[in-house]
Design a protein around this motif. Structure first.
Motif, PDB file in Angstrom:
ATOM      1  N   VAL A 109      -6.769   6.803   3.021  1.00  0.00           N
ATOM      2  CA  VAL A 109      -7.763   5.986   3.705  1.00  0.00           C
ATOM      3  C   VAL A 109      -7.199   5.647   5.073  1.00  0.00           C
ATOM      4  O   VAL A 109      -5.988   5.739   5.305  1.00  0.00           O
ATOM      5  N   SER A 110      -8.074   5.248   5.980  1.00  0.00           N
ATOM      6  CA  SER A 110      -7.642   4.844   7.321  1.00  0.00           C
ATOM      7  C   SER A 110      -7.758   3.343   7.484  1.00  0.00           C
ATOM      8  O   SER A 110      -8.702   2.724   6.979  1.00  0.00           O
ATOM      9  N   LEU A 111      -6.790   2.768   8.174  1.00  0.00           N
ATOM     10  CA  LEU A 111      -6.832   1.364   8.573  1.00  0.00           C
ATOM     11  C   LEU A 111      -6.933   1.345  10.089  1.00  0.00           C
ATOM     12  O   LEU A 111      -6.058   1.879  10.781  1.00  0.00           O
ATOM     13  N   ASP A 112      -7.994   0.767  10.604  1.00  0.00           N
ATOM     14  CA  ASP A 112      -8.217   0.745  12.052  1.00  0.00           C
ATOM     15  C   ASP A 112      -7.794  -0.606  12.604  1.00  0.00           C
ATOM     16  O   ASP A 112      -8.397  -1.634  12.278  1.00  0.00           O
ATOM     17  N   GLY A 113      -6.751  -0.606  13.415  1.00  0.00           N
ATOM     18  CA  GLY A 113      -6.255  -1.832  14.016  1.00  0.00           C
ATOM     19  C   GLY A 113      -7.054  -2.261  15.234  1.00  0.00           C
ATOM     20  O   GLY A 113      -6.823  -3.327  15.795  1.00  0.00           O
ATOM     21  N   ARG A 114      -8.017  -1.424  15.640  1.00  0.00           N
ATOM     22  CA  ARG A 114      -8.805  -1.724  16.840  1.00  0.00           C
ATOM     23  C   ARG A 114     -10.113  -2.422  16.459  1.00  0.00           C
ATOM     24  O   ARG A 114     -10.711  -2.114  15.450  1.00  0.00           O
ATOM     25  N   TRP A 115     -10.503  -3.380  17.279  1.00  0.00           N
ATOM     26  CA  TRP A 115     -11.831  -3.963  17.173  1.00  0.00           C
ATOM     27  C   TRP A 115     -12.240  -4.511  18.519  1.00  0.00           C
ATOM     28  O   TRP A 115     -11.417  -4.592  19.441  1.00  0.00           O
ATOM     29  N   SER A 116     -13.502  -4.889  18.680  1.00  0.00           N
ATOM     30  CA  SER A 116     -14.013  -5.325  19.982  1.00  0.00           C
ATOM     31  C   SER A 116     -13.882  -6.825  20.206  1.00  0.00           C
ATOM     32  O   SER A 116     -14.084  -7.294  21.323  1.00  0.00           O
ATOM     33  N   LYS A 117     -13.528  -7.580  19.175  1.00  0.00           N
ATOM     34  CA  LYS A 117     -13.369  -9.027  19.330  1.00  0.00           C
ATOM     35  C   LYS A 117     -12.216  -9.307  20.287  1.00  0.00           C
ATOM     36  O   LYS A 117     -11.194  -8.636  20.235  1.00  0.00           O
ATOM     37  N   GLN A 118     -12.367 -10.296  21.138  1.00  0.00           N
ATOM     38  CA  GLN A 118     -11.379 -10.568  22.175  1.00  0.00           C
ATOM     39  C   GLN A 118     -10.235 -11.458  21.706  1.00  0.00           C
ATOM     40  O   GLN A 118      -9.830 -12.400  22.384  1.00  0.00           O
ATOM     41  N   PHE A 119      -9.700 -11.141  20.535  1.00  0.00           N
ATOM     42  CA  PHE A 119      -8.535 -11.847  20.005  1.00  0.00           C
ATOM     43  C   PHE A 119      -7.833 -10.935  19.002  1.00  0.00           C
ATOM     44  O   PHE A 119      -8.384  -9.915  18.582  1.00  0.00           O
ATOM     45  N   SER A 120      -6.624 -11.320  18.637  1.00  0.00           N
ATOM     46  CA  SER A 120      -5.818 -10.555  17.684  1.00  0.00           C
ATOM     47  C   SER A 120      -5.557 -11.405  16.443  1.00  0.00           C
ATOM     48  O   SER A 120      -5.138 -12.555  16.574  1.00  0.00           O
ATOM     49  N   LEU A 121      -5.791 -10.813  15.263  1.00  0.00           N
ATOM     50  CA  LEU A 121      -5.570 -11.509  13.997  1.00  0.00           C
ATOM     51  C   LEU A 121      -5.160 -10.521  12.920  1.00  0.00           C
ATOM     52  O   LEU A 121      -5.545  -9.352  12.974  1.00  0.00           O
ATOM     53  N   PRO A 122      -4.419 -10.991  11.916  1.00  0.00           N
ATOM     54  CA  PRO A 122      -4.149 -10.125  10.771  1.00  0.00           C
ATOM     55  C   PRO A 122      -5.422  -9.947   9.942  1.00  0.00           C
ATOM     56  O   PRO A 122      -6.255 -10.850   9.871  1.00  0.00           O
ATOM     57  N   ASP A 123      -5.548  -8.787   9.321  1.00  0.00           N
ATOM     58  CA  ASP A 123      -6.672  -8.473   8.448  1.00  0.00           C
ATOM     59  C   ASP A 123      -6.083  -7.836   7.190  1.00  0.00           C
ATOM     60  O   ASP A 123      -5.060  -7.151   7.267  1.00  0.00           O
ATOM     61  N   THR A 124      -6.711  -8.054   6.057  1.00  0.00           N
ATOM     62  CA  THR A 124      -6.191  -7.505   4.807  1.00  0.00           C
ATOM     63  C   THR A 124      -7.197  -6.547   4.188  1.00  0.00           C
ATOM     64  O   THR A 124      -8.369  -6.883   4.043  1.00  0.00           O
ATOM     65  N   ALA A 125      -6.711  -5.355   3.847  1.00  0.00           N
ATOM     66  CA  ALA A 125      -7.506  -4.374   3.109  1.00  0.00           C
ATOM     67  C   ALA A 125      -7.081  -4.455   1.649  1.00  0.00           C
ATOM     68  O   ALA A 125      -5.891  -4.413   1.345  1.00  0.00           O
ATOM     69  N   PHE A 126      -8.061  -4.591   0.742  1.00  0.00           N
ATOM     70  CA  PHE A 126      -7.801  -4.657  -0.695  1.00  0.00           C
ATOM     71  C   PHE A 126      -8.243  -3.348  -1.341  1.00  0.00           C
ATOM     72  O   PHE A 126      -9.347  -2.864  -1.075  1.00  0.00           O
ATOM     73  N   PHE A 127      -7.388  -2.818  -2.184  1.00  0.00           N
ATOM     74  CA  PHE A 127      -7.704  -1.589  -2.902  1.00  0.00           C
ATOM     75  C   PHE A 127      -7.595  -1.875  -4.395  1.00  0.00           C
ATOM     76  O   PHE A 127      -6.626  -2.474  -4.850  1.00  0.00           O
ATOM     77  N   ILE A 128      -8.612  -1.451  -5.129  1.00  0.00           N
ATOM     78  CA  ILE A 128      -8.662  -1.669  -6.564  1.00  0.00           C
ATOM     79  C   ILE A 128      -8.809  -0.328  -7.264  1.00  0.00           C
ATOM     80  O   ILE A 128      -8.945   0.707  -6.617  1.00  0.00           O
ATOM     81  N   ASP A 129      -8.804  -0.356  -8.588  1.00  0.00           N
ATOM     82  CA  ASP A 129      -8.865   0.888  -9.361  1.00  0.00           C
ATOM     83  C   ASP A 129     -10.296   1.381  -9.541  1.00  0.00           C
ATOM     84  O   ASP A 129     -10.670   1.855 -10.592  1.00  0.00           O
ATOM     85  N   ARG A 130     -11.089   1.260  -8.504  1.00  0.00           N
ATOM     86  CA  ARG A 130     -12.466   1.742  -8.523  1.00  0.00           C
ATOM     87  C   ARG A 130     -12.718   2.561  -7.266  1.00  0.00           C
ATOM     88  O   ARG A 130     -12.322   2.150  -6.178  1.00  0.00           O
ATOM     89  N   PRO A 131     -13.404   3.684  -7.379  1.00  0.00           N
ATOM     90  CA  PRO A 131     -13.689   4.477  -6.189  1.00  0.00           C
ATOM     91  C   PRO A 131     -14.663   3.795  -5.243  1.00  0.00           C
ATOM     92  O   PRO A 131     -14.753   4.157  -4.083  1.00  0.00           O
ATOM     93  N   ASP A 132     -15.386   2.765  -5.712  1.00  0.00           N
ATOM     94  CA  ASP A 132     -16.343   2.074  -4.865  1.00  0.00           C
ATOM     95  C   ASP A 132     -15.788   0.769  -4.300  1.00  0.00           C
ATOM     96  O   ASP A 132     -16.538  -0.096  -3.865  1.00  0.00           O
ATOM     97  N   GLY A 133     -14.460   0.636  -4.275  1.00  0.00           N
ATOM     98  CA  GLY A 133     -13.849  -0.555  -3.683  1.00  0.00           C
ATOM     99  C   GLY A 133     -14.237  -0.669  -2.218  1.00  0.00           C
ATOM    100  O   GLY A 133     -14.395   0.329  -1.522  1.00  0.00           O
ATOM    101  N   VAL A 134     -14.391  -1.888  -1.743  1.00  0.00           N
ATOM    102  CA  VAL A 134     -14.890  -2.118  -0.389  1.00  0.00           C
ATOM    103  C   VAL A 134     -13.998  -1.493   0.685  1.00  0.00           C
ATOM    104  O   VAL A 134     -14.473  -1.055   1.716  1.00  0.00           O
ATOM    105  N   SER A 135     -12.688  -1.400   0.458  1.00  0.00           N
ATOM    106  CA  SER A 135     -11.780  -0.821   1.456  1.00  0.00           C
ATOM    107  C   SER A 135     -11.585   0.679   1.275  1.00  0.00           C
ATOM    108  O   SER A 135     -10.847   1.299   2.027  1.00  0.00           O
ATOM    109  N   GLY A 136     -12.221   1.265   0.272  1.00  0.00           N
ATOM    110  CA  GLY A 136     -12.131   2.709   0.077  1.00  0.00           C
ATOM    111  C   GLY A 136     -11.466   3.091  -1.227  1.00  0.00           C
ATOM    112  O   GLY A 136     -10.931   2.256  -1.962  1.00  0.00           O
TER     113      GLY A 136
END
Length: 186
Positions: A109-136
């Motif tokens: 899966v890809s994690l994109d560190g870029r976004w258009s918001k004019q600030f920097s913050l940590p973000d968390t991607a969660f992966f579960i044992d399902r193919p339909d997990g929100v993060s991939g």
């Protein structure tokens, strides 16, 4: 009806979402007390654990193609992986996360560190044992190929003491920089 103390959603619906109250492995750039037998290891290129901003450490690379490997451990019941990384409007890139099961089946899966918001913050991607997990689908069918019983997010007694050791590889594939601040697995 008094709703005080009652959940908004049914237990069945709540069971679909990952939770990790007792991590089996915890790599945290802010803590000297990481819960892991083995430290992350640079596989290719250069990754360093340092503060690029005062008080904000992380595992950081600025070299395309650089790969770091994080040891992780999963319970045989409801495995969860959480990766916290920096997102910003400037100077960050895209990392590819690769998970390979013992069977040899792998997912990325890809994690994109870029976004258009004019600030920097940590973000968390969660992966579960399902193919339909929100993060991939990083874990789903790969863990299934190792004999995991997937999608069993309902109630019931399960042996949660059985664990398996794995690792993930994270590679900078686009952009100038990538920063990881935490990797947790259950």
């Amino acid at each position: 009806d008094d709703l005080t103390g009652k959940p908004f959603y049914s237990q069945k619906d709540l069971a679909k979402y990952p939770s990790c109250t007792r991590p089996l492995v915890w790599h945290d750039a802010l803590s000297v007390h990481n819960r892991s037998d083995v430290a992350p290891e640079t596989v290719r290129g250069e990754w360093r654990l340092f503060e690029d901003k005062p008080g904000r450490p992380g595992w950081i690379t600025t070299e395309l193609g650089s790969t770091i490997s994080f040891p992780i451990r999963f319970s045989r019941v409801r495995p969860v992986l959480a990766i916290t990384f920096l997102r910003s409007y400037a100077n960050l890139g895209v990392a590819q996360v690769k998970f390979t099961a013992h069977s040899g089946k792998s997912n990325t899966v890809s994690l994109d560190g870029r976004w258009s918001k004019q600030f920097s913050l940590p973000d968390t991607a969660f992966f579960i044992d399902r193919p339909d997990g929100v993060s991939g689908n990083l874990l789903g069918d790969a863990l299934e190929s190792d004999g995991y019983e997937l999608y069993d997010w309902g109630g019931g007694e399960k042996d949660t003491s059985s664990v398996e050791d794995y690792s993930i590889e994270i590679t900078l594939v686009a952009g100038e920089k990538f920063k990881i601040t935490q990797v947790i697995s259950c």
